[in-house]
Scaffold this motif. Structure first.
Motif, short mmCIF file in Angstrom:
data_model
loop_
_atom_site.label_atom_id
_atom_site.label_comp_id
_atom_site.label_asym_id
_atom_site.label_seq_id
_atom_site.Cartn_x
_atom_site.Cartn_y
_atom_site.Cartn_z
N ARG A 1 0.85 -1.19 0.00
CA ARG A 1 0.00 0.00 0.00
C ARG A 1 0.88 1.23 0.00
O ARG A 1 1.93 1.25 0.64
CB ARG A 1 -0.91 0.02 1.23
N ARG B 1 -2.88 0.28 -14.99
CA ARG B 1 -4.31 0.50 -15.12
C ARG B 1 -5.07 -0.27 -14.04
O ARG B 1 -4.60 -1.31 -13.58
CB ARG B 1 -4.81 0.03 -16.50
N PRO B 2 -6.27 0.21 -13.65
CA PRO B 2 -7.09 -0.55 -12.72
C PRO B 2 -7.43 -1.94 -13.25
O PRO B 2 -7.56 -2.12 -14.47
CB PRO B 2 -8.36 0.30 -12.61
N ASN B 3 -7.57 -2.90 -12.34
CA ASN B 3 -8.02 -4.25 -12.68
C ASN B 3 -7.11 -4.96 -13.68
O ASN B 3 -7.58 -5.69 -14.54
CB ASN B 3 -9.45 -4.24 -13.23
N TRP C 1 -3.34 -5.05 -9.46
CA TRP C 1 -3.97 -3.83 -8.97
C TRP C 1 -5.20 -4.23 -8.16
O TRP C 1 -6.06 -4.97 -8.64
CB TRP C 1 -4.38 -2.97 -10.16
N LEU C 2 -5.30 -3.76 -6.92
CA LEU C 2 -6.50 -4.06 -6.13
C LEU C 2 -7.33 -2.80 -5.89
O LEU C 2 -8.55 -2.86 -5.84
CB LEU C 2 -6.12 -4.66 -4.77
N SER C 3 -6.66 -1.67 -5.67
CA SER C 3 -7.35 -0.40 -5.52
C SER C 3 -6.30 0.68 -5.83
O SER C 3 -5.14 0.35 -6.04
CB SER C 3 -7.97 -0.29 -4.13
N PRO C 4 -6.69 1.96 -5.90
CA PRO C 4 -5.74 2.96 -6.37
C PRO C 4 -4.45 3.02 -5.56
O PRO C 4 -3.44 3.52 -6.05
CB PRO C 4 -6.52 4.28 -6.22
N ASP C 5 -4.45 2.51 -4.33
CA ASP C 5 -3.21 2.55 -3.55
C ASP C 5 -2.89 1.17 -2.95
O ASP C 5 -2.29 1.07 -1.90
CB ASP C 5 -3.33 3.60 -2.43
N GLU C 6 -3.30 0.13 -3.64
CA GLU C 6 -3.13 -1.21 -3.06
C GLU C 6 -2.85 -2.23 -4.16
O GLU C 6 -3.55 -2.25 -5.17
CB GLU C 6 -4.40 -1.59 -2.29
N ASP D 1 5.23 12.47 4.19
CA ASP D 1 4.06 12.33 3.31
C ASP D 1 4.20 11.16 2.34
O ASP D 1 3.44 11.03 1.40
CB ASP D 1 3.79 13.63 2.56
#
Lengths: 222, 124
Positions: free
Chosen positions: A58, A79-81, A95-100, A129
């Motif tokens: 993450r 890319r997602p998915n 890719w699982l989610s935008p930050d995972e 950060d």
């Protein structure tokens, strides 16, 4: 860094030494529900890839991508998915989610990999950060492979997600609903589907798949 | 059953994968200590129940597990749009036909730049 921020972490090798017997989440299920053998009639073949190394990453995509490229030699899926794999196909990142992201590597490699990633990300950790987290979830889930001409039909009976080749090309992977439980469904190659199950759902889903595959004479490959 | 567009997964998914989480755009009072009981009660318990366009918070519980917003018509149940957290809706009660896409796009770009600035400010 504020005083409330933890600047330390513990890393454990959760894979027991050889004296302790290890069992896959499906060990009891195979014993209890049986393991239909693969025959010439089998139009679906199920195979468990037990005890692989699963890591959840993450954090920010750019920062993690650099570290992963350095350590594994291939990058995060952009890319997602979608998922990326190395040349041998044994190591993959999804890719699982935008930050995972989910990293799957051959069993036994995950502890070293976690250490190397932490080393590569070391500088990022000091900056307030650029947070990241790496969690070893190898014990919490297992990977099943479905192959055969009727594998897609079995999936169509089980999930509302569209598994038609037009909607689900090779290299795609999604977290979705499967037989009222949730799992990760992915398609690394043309004719192979992978299901990443949670340990607590493994027995239920194993029995569901055997039941759904009975009409295709499903066989379980040892 | 119907399909909802997840702005993070960037595709339509089965309704079963989502959960509604109530009214969207409820800002927590910046200084709770300075709130009157009435203001705090309004923030905690009181929600709008409009006839027509309503902004709702949803979560893609089985997929990417991200929260996002949906603009929905409570009369026709039509989903007019879905948009990410921190973005402004295109369809509002004042603009039921939707504001021009260019205006919204410009606002979103400006908001994005503002966010980066604030992050950089935090670093400095």
């Amino acid at each position: 860094m504020s005083e409330q921020t933890a600047s330390w972490f513990n890393v454990y090798n959760v894979r027991p030494e050889t004296e302790v017997p290890t069992e896959s989440p499906l060990a009891w299920s195979c014993h209890h529900s049986g393991r239909p053998s693969v025959s010439e009639k089998s139009r679906v073949v199920l195979r468990e890839r037990a005890m692989l190394g699963h890591l959840i990453l993450r954090g920010g995509a750019i920062m993690l991508d650099e570290a992963v490229r350095e350590v594994l030699g291939f990058g995060l899926p952009g890319r997602p998915n979608t998922l990326t794999r190395d040349e041998s196909g044994e190591r993959s990142i999804q890719w699982l989610s935008p930050d995972e992201w989910l990293v799957i590597v051959p069993g036994g490699e995950e502890f070293d990999l976690e250490g190397k990633l932490r080393e590569a990300l070391g500088d990022a950790h000091d900056s307030s950060d650029n947070h990241y987290a790496i969690v070893n979830v190898s014990g919490g889930q297992t990977l099943l492979e479905l192959e055969g001409e009727c594998a897609r039909e079995l999936l169509m009976k089980s999930t509302p997600y569209d598994v038609h080749p037009d909607a689900f090309p090779v290299g795609k992977g999604v977290t979705t609903i499967f037989a009222k439980a949730s799992l990760i469904l992915r398609r690394p190659t043309e004719d192979r589907w992978e299901l990443v199950l949670r340990r607590s759902f493994a027995d239920y889903l194993y029995r569901w798949i055997l039941d759904a595959g009975r009409e295709y004479a499903i066989g379980v490959d040892a | 059953m119907f399909h909802i567009y997840c702005p993070y997964c960037e595709e339509h998914r089965e309704e079963e994968e989502f959960h509604p989480k109530g009214q969207a755009h409820i800002a927590r009072p910046e200084d709770p200590e300075a709130c009157s009981d009435e203001q705090w009660g309004d923030y905690l318990f009181f929600r709008d129940n409009p006839r027509g366009i309503h902004h709702e918070l949803w979560v893609h519980a089985v997929g990417c597990r991200k929260f996002f917003n949906i603009t929905r018509n409570t009369v026709s149940y039509e989903i007019l749009e879905t948009y990410k957290m921190g973005e402004a809706p295109r369809f509002t009660a004042e603009h039921p036909e939707g504001r021009p896409a260019e205006t919204v796009a410009a606002e979103r770009t400006a908001a994005g730049a503002d966010k980066v600035e604030r992050q950089q400010g935090a670093k400095a």
